[in-house]
Design a protein around this motif. Structure first.
Motif, PDB file in Angstrom:
ATOM      1  N   GLU A  21     -59.570 -13.425   9.616  1.00 19.09           N
ATOM      2  CA  GLU A  21     -58.882 -13.720  10.795  1.00 19.09           C
ATOM      3  C   GLU A  21     -59.452 -13.796  12.099  1.00 19.09           C
ATOM      4  OE1 GLU A  21     -57.329  -9.596   9.997  1.00 19.09           O
ATOM      5  OE2 GLU A  21     -57.917 -11.266   8.763  1.00 19.09           O
ATOM      6  N   LEU A  22     -59.187 -14.677  12.871  1.00 18.03           N
ATOM      7  CA  LEU A  22     -59.636 -14.863  14.318  1.00 18.03           C
ATOM      8  C   LEU A  22     -58.643 -14.148  15.332  1.00 18.03           C
ATOM      9  CD1 LEU A  22     -61.799 -18.136  14.364  1.00 18.03           C
ATOM     10  CD2 LEU A  22     -62.642 -15.745  14.320  1.00 18.03           C
ATOM     11  N   ILE A  23     -58.798 -13.600  16.364  1.00 20.20           N
ATOM     12  CA  ILE A  23     -57.913 -13.075  17.326  1.00 20.20           C
ATOM     13  C   ILE A  23     -57.848 -13.918  18.604  1.00 20.20           C
ATOM     14  CG2 ILE A  23     -57.374 -10.967  18.779  1.00 20.20           C
ATOM     15  CD1 ILE A  23     -58.911  -9.274  16.655  1.00 20.20           C
ATOM     16  N   PRO A  24     -56.821 -14.570  18.868  1.00 26.48           N
ATOM     17  CA  PRO A  24     -56.721 -15.303  20.003  1.00 26.48           C
ATOM     18  C   PRO A  24     -56.644 -14.395  21.280  1.00 26.48           C
ATOM     19  CG  PRO A  24     -54.579 -14.898  19.055  1.00 26.48           C
ATOM     20  CD  PRO A  24     -55.531 -14.453  17.870  1.00 26.48           C
ATOM     21  N   ILE A  25     -57.509 -15.095  22.127  1.00 24.93           N
ATOM     22  CA  ILE A  25     -57.457 -14.447  23.573  1.00 24.93           C
ATOM     23  C   ILE A  25     -57.534 -15.386  24.753  1.00 24.93           C
ATOM     24  CG2 ILE A  25     -60.023 -14.325  23.477  1.00 24.93           C
ATOM     25  CD1 ILE A  25     -59.626 -11.631  25.163  1.00 24.93           C
ATOM     26  N   LYS A  64     -71.263 -16.823  22.870  1.00 21.13           N
ATOM     27  CA  LYS A  64     -71.533 -17.952  23.947  1.00 21.13           C
ATOM     28  C   LYS A  64     -70.514 -18.826  23.966  1.00 21.13           C
ATOM     29  CE  LYS A  64     -76.138 -18.117  23.458  1.00 21.13           C
ATOM     30  NZ  LYS A  64     -77.631 -18.551  23.651  1.00 21.13           N
ATOM     31  N   GLU A  65     -70.279 -19.614  22.477  1.00 25.08           N
ATOM     32  CA  GLU A  65     -69.136 -20.311  22.608  1.00 25.08           C
ATOM     33  C   GLU A  65     -68.083 -19.957  23.027  1.00 25.08           C
ATOM     34  OE1 GLU A  65     -69.321 -21.559  18.402  1.00 25.08           O
ATOM     35  OE2 GLU A  65     -71.223 -22.673  18.767  1.00 25.08           O
ATOM     36  N   ASN A  66     -67.625 -18.769  22.891  1.00 26.24           N
ATOM     37  CA  ASN A  66     -66.002 -18.167  23.068  1.00 26.24           C
ATOM     38  C   ASN A  66     -66.224 -17.993  24.507  1.00 26.24           C
ATOM     39  OD1 ASN A  66     -65.935 -15.854  20.356  1.00 26.24           O
ATOM     40  ND2 ASN A  66     -65.231 -17.920  20.320  1.00 26.24           N
ATOM     41  N   MET A  67     -67.328 -17.478  25.153  1.00 19.67           N
ATOM     42  CA  MET A  67     -67.303 -17.202  26.730  1.00 19.67           C
ATOM     43  C   MET A  67     -67.468 -18.583  27.326  1.00 19.67           C
ATOM     44  SD  MET A  67     -67.158 -13.870  26.790  1.00 19.67           S
ATOM     45  CE  MET A  67     -66.437 -14.180  24.874  1.00 19.67           C
ATOM     46  N   ASN A  68     -67.918 -19.571  27.106  1.00 21.60           N
ATOM     47  CA  ASN A  68     -67.878 -20.982  27.427  1.00 21.60           C
ATOM     48  C   ASN A  68     -66.465 -21.469  27.252  1.00 21.60           C
ATOM     49  OD1 ASN A  68     -70.485 -21.121  28.707  1.00 21.60           O
ATOM     50  ND2 ASN A  68     -71.180 -21.470  26.655  1.00 21.60           N
ATOM     51  N   GLU A  69     -65.964 -21.284  26.306  1.00 23.66           N
ATOM     52  CA  GLU A  69     -64.489 -21.830  25.987  1.00 23.66           C
ATOM     53  C   GLU A  69     -63.390 -21.281  26.914  1.00 23.66           C
ATOM     54  OE1 GLU A  69     -63.439 -21.653  21.990  1.00 23.66           O
ATOM     55  OE2 GLU A  69     -64.758 -22.968  21.216  1.00 23.66           O
ATOM     56  N   LEU A  70     -63.750 -20.026  27.145  1.00 21.20           N
ATOM     57  CA  LEU A  70     -62.810 -19.143  28.059  1.00 21.20           C
ATOM     58  C   LEU A  70     -63.071 -19.469  29.485  1.00 21.20           C
ATOM     59  CD1 LEU A  70     -62.903 -15.425  26.975  1.00 21.20           C
ATOM     60  CD2 LEU A  70     -60.760 -16.762  26.862  1.00 21.20           C
ATOM     61  N   SER A  71     -64.361 -19.956  29.837  1.00 18.62           N
ATOM     62  CA  SER A  71     -64.453 -20.174  31.273  1.00 18.62           C
ATOM     63  C   SER A  71     -63.932 -21.962  31.509  1.00 18.62           C
ATOM     64  CB  SER A  71     -66.111 -20.535  31.535  1.00 18.62           C
ATOM     65  OG  SER A  71     -66.752 -19.377  31.523  1.00 18.62           O
ATOM     66  N   GLU A  72     -63.921 -22.554  30.410  1.00 20.49           N
ATOM     67  CA  GLU A  72     -63.737 -24.009  30.478  1.00 20.49           C
ATOM     68  C   GLU A  72     -62.226 -24.337  30.306  1.00 20.49           C
ATOM     69  OE1 GLU A  72     -66.198 -26.057  28.295  1.00 20.49           O
ATOM     70  OE2 GLU A  72     -68.077 -25.248  29.354  1.00 20.49           O
ATOM     71  N   LYS A  73     -61.603 -23.588  29.278  1.00 21.02           N
ATOM     72  CA  LYS A  73     -60.269 -23.924  28.784  1.00 21.02           C
ATOM     73  C   LYS A  73     -59.438 -22.830  28.986  1.00 21.02           C
ATOM     74  CE  LYS A  73     -62.252 -26.596  25.108  1.00 21.02           C
ATOM     75  NZ  LYS A  73     -62.227 -26.928  23.568  1.00 21.02           N
ATOM     76  N   GLY A  74     -59.895 -21.440  29.111  1.00 23.11           N
ATOM     77  CA  GLY A  74     -59.026 -20.422  29.378  1.00 23.11           C
ATOM     78  C   GLY A  74     -58.648 -19.657  28.220  1.00 23.11           C
ATOM     79  N   PHE A  75     -59.139 -20.261  26.815  1.00 17.18           N
ATOM     80  CA  PHE A  75     -58.467 -19.554  25.668  1.00 17.18           C
ATOM     81  C   PHE A  75     -59.526 -19.927  24.678  1.00 17.18           C
ATOM     82  CE2 PHE A  75     -56.642 -20.459  21.407  1.00 17.18           C
ATOM     83  CZ  PHE A  75     -55.764 -19.365  21.550  1.00 17.18           C
ATOM     84  N   THR A  76     -59.685 -19.105  23.836  1.00 18.65           N
ATOM     85  CA  THR A  76     -60.336 -18.960  22.529  1.00 18.65           C
ATOM     86  C   THR A  76     -60.130 -17.959  21.456  1.00 18.65           C
ATOM     87  OG1 THR A  76     -63.105 -19.020  22.089  1.00 18.65           O
ATOM     88  CG2 THR A  76     -62.156 -17.130  23.430  1.00 18.65           C
ATOM     89  N   LYS A  77     -60.773 -17.855  20.478  1.00 17.26           N
ATOM     90  CA  LYS A  77     -60.561 -17.055  19.231  1.00 17.26           C
ATOM     91  C   LYS A  77     -61.802 -16.269  18.972  1.00 17.26           C
ATOM     92  CE  LYS A  77     -56.787 -19.617  17.135  1.00 17.26           C
ATOM     93  NZ  LYS A  77     -56.202 -20.218  16.033  1.00 17.26           N
ATOM     94  N   ILE A  78     -61.803 -14.933  19.127  1.00 13.85           N
ATOM     95  CA  ILE A  78     -62.979 -14.144  18.759  1.00 13.85           C
ATOM     96  C   ILE A  78     -62.752 -13.451  17.610  1.00 13.85           C
ATOM     97  CG2 ILE A  78     -63.177 -13.830  21.256  1.00 13.85           C
ATOM     98  CD1 ILE A  78     -61.975 -10.926  20.927  1.00 13.85           C
ATOM     99  N   PRO A  79     -64.021 -13.017  17.069  1.00 14.25           N
ATOM    100  CA  PRO A  79     -64.074 -12.374  15.609  1.00 14.25           C
ATOM    101  C   PRO A  79     -63.516 -10.876  15.708  1.00 14.25           C
ATOM    102  CG  PRO A  79     -66.011 -12.544  16.411  1.00 14.25           C
ATOM    103  CD  PRO A  79     -65.526 -13.416  17.292  1.00 14.25           C
ATOM    104  N   SER A  80     -63.309 -10.348  14.568  1.00 13.77           N
ATOM    105  CA  SER A  80     -62.962  -8.886  14.494  1.00 13.77           C
ATOM    106  C   SER A  80     -63.830  -8.348  13.500  1.00 13.77           C
ATOM    107  CB  SER A  80     -61.622  -8.673  14.058  1.00 13.77           C
ATOM    108  OG  SER A  80     -61.331  -7.243  14.137  1.00 13.77           O
ATOM    109  N   PHE A  81     -64.559  -7.446  13.553  1.00  9.73           N
ATOM    110  CA  PHE A  81     -65.436  -6.687  12.769  1.00  9.73           C
ATOM    111  C   PHE A  81     -64.662  -5.542  12.010  1.00  9.73           C
ATOM    112  CE2 PHE A  81     -69.197  -4.472  11.070  1.00  9.73           C
ATOM    113  CZ  PHE A  81     -70.150  -5.806  10.350  1.00  9.73           C
TER     114      PHE A  81
END
Length: 495
Positions: free
Chosen positions: A326-330, A299-316
């Motif tokens: 390492e987190l993946i920028p999107i 939810k933090e990632n999705m809200n950052e994408l909505s508000e800022k257009g950028f975030t870093k997501i995990p990879s399993f």
């Protein structure tokens, strides 16, 4: 339940509930045969926690329902013997035709089995692909409710064996089944026998391409609807082996046609480390549970994408069952959308706190609409299981035995975490393809034959083999690389 049910049938198991259901359906078919002679009775699909049935050219009334229920109860109370007639396939076909049960006789013309088991109840004959009880007294819980133009037949479930399920409206699901039944009529394929004839006539390639075209039409409608909104996130959810990955990629292509660029992520990357998961009282970790995901991070990632257009997501990393360091920028531009696929995509916990107007929800499943014959439907669950056996063996180095043994756990997870939310979707997509079983047979048959006789999964493997034998083999040459079925048989352009 009466004593004989408790003693003889354990309906908390999958074989047990099948036996219970088959026995009730045999009684139902006998009763309908007596009340409506010379009418075609068809057992169709699961809906509203029951099984939808219809009688050709008749609209069922409440008086009809009451009479059917009384007659079924009379058979249960009388504990009438159900006889088994085990004979050669040719004799079975002859016997069924003598009783005017031509649809089952037609389907048996194509099976490879040398022997066939026919069940007889008070002079009425039928064939089932799993066990039926020895007499009508083995069952007692059932109900029938009108569902225009037919009715819904209810019986207990594995999880609540001593009560009937509460009636639940599933209007969106019913609409999809109705739509696909019309598609079957357009293609001239009401049952497996009709499909097999197309194979023998050499016209199956037209059916393959038409089936794919019909799915493309639906994808086009969905992408058009999305293009008319301000959606930022497209949540795709569905049970195991529904084809979520291929569907997400095909949707991405269709969105391009509408001038929308889309990126795809998987909820699987939000798994928490296996070592951090809390086991149940038996020491097992429930990987199907939504608690296995890091919901807060999502939810933090999705809200950052909505508000800022950028975030870093995990990879399993699945081999180590840990999250990569390492987190993946999107990034997500104003004219882009994010497609998110995963089994928990429709669970409200995943999107709580994210603006509703930014979310478009899609439920996908292989909602099989083709019957083997009028008495035997090919269940959605069996379609997905055969898909999974095929994929697991080819791409995950897993035997049919392994997949069969873990399937009950998968289904329990679906009942808890997926099916309760399917009606909350904005749209339901049916990933089933009319022709896929003849295609899957080419691969799944040899995999299933490797299950040994001393394996507890052996009986289930034989049941699936019997069902697959009803389908003529289909060559994959005409199947396009973008097809959902390619996700399971190989040759997908998205892998």
């Amino acid at each position: 339940m009466n004593e004989i049910v408790n003693r003889k049938i354990d309906i908390t198991t999958i074989p047990g509930i099948r036996k219970y259901r088959n026995t009730l359906q045999l009684i139902l078919l006998k009763v309908l045969h007596d009340i409506f002679p010379h009418r075609k009775v068809k057992i169709e699909y699961s809906i509203n926690k029951g099984c939808y049935c219809n009688i050709d050219s008749i609209r069922i009334t409440q008086d009809d329902i009451d009479k059917i229920k009384r007659n079924i109860q009379n058979y249960i109370d009388s504990d009438v013997e159900i006889k088994e007639i085990y004979c050669t396939r040719s004799k079975a076909i002859k016997l069924l035709r003598e009783h005017n049960i031509h649809d089952i006789a037609d389907s048996l013309e194509y099976v490879s089995n040398k022997k066939v088991l026919i069940y007889e109840l008070d002079g009425f004959l039928s064939v089932f692909y799993s066990e039926v009880a020895e007499s009508t007294g083995y069952v007692d819980l059932f109900d029938i409710k009108p569902y225009d133009p037919g009715f819904i037949f209810f019986y207990p479930t594995r999880h609540k064996p001593f009560e009937l399920p509460m009636y639940t409206e599933q209007n969106k699901l019913a609409s999809v089944f109705g739509e696909f039944n019309k598609w079957n009529e357009i293609l001239g394929i009401p049952d497996v026998t009709s499909l097999n004839k197309k194979v023998q006539e050499g016209s199956i390639n037209d059916i393959i391409l038409a089936s794919e075209a019909l799915q493309d039409i639906k994808l086009g409608e969905i992408s058009r609807d999305i293009s008319k909104t301000q959606m930022k996130f497209i949540m795709i959810a569905g049970p195991s082996s529904s084809g979520k990955t291929t569907f997400a990629n095909r949707l991405r292509i269709h969105l391009i046609v509408h001038g929308i660029n889309a990126k795809i992520i998987s909820l699987d990357d939000y798994y928490i480390n296996r070592a951090d998961m809390i086991p149940d009282k038996y020491g097992k970790v429930d990987l199907e549970s939504i608690d296995a995901l890091d919901i807060r991070a999502f939810k933090e990632n999705m809200n950052e994408l909505s508000e800022k257009g950028f975030t870093k997501i995990p990879s399993f990393d699945f081999p180590t069952a840990t999250r990569r360091p390492e987190l993946i920028p999107i990034s997500l531009k104003n004219d882009e959308v994010l497609i998110i696929e995963g089994i928990h995509g429709l669970n409200p916990l995943m999107t709580e706190g994210i603006r509703d107007e930014h979310i478009f929800k899609i439920y996908i499943s292989a909602l099989t609409t083709i019957n083997i014959d009028n008495h035997n439907r090919f269940s959605t669950t069996d379609t997905r299981l055969i898909r999974r056996i095929t994929r697991d063996y080819q791409y995950r180095n897993a035997s049919a035995s392994h997949t069969l043994h873990m399937w009950e756990s998968v289904r329990s997870g679906e009942d808890k975490y997926i099916f309760p939310f399917q009606e909350q979707a904005d749209v339901i997509f049916n990933s089933a393809l009319l022709y896929e079983h003849g295609l899957l047979r080419n691969i799944a048959e040899s995999i299933l034959r490797k299950v040994k006789k001393d394996d507890s999964a052996y009986c289930e493997s034989r049941r699936l083999l019997d069902i697959l034998s009803a389908f003529e083999r289909i060559d994959s040459n005409a199947v396009p690389p973008s097809s959902i079925i390619r996700e399971f048989i190989g040759g997908s352009c998205f892998h």
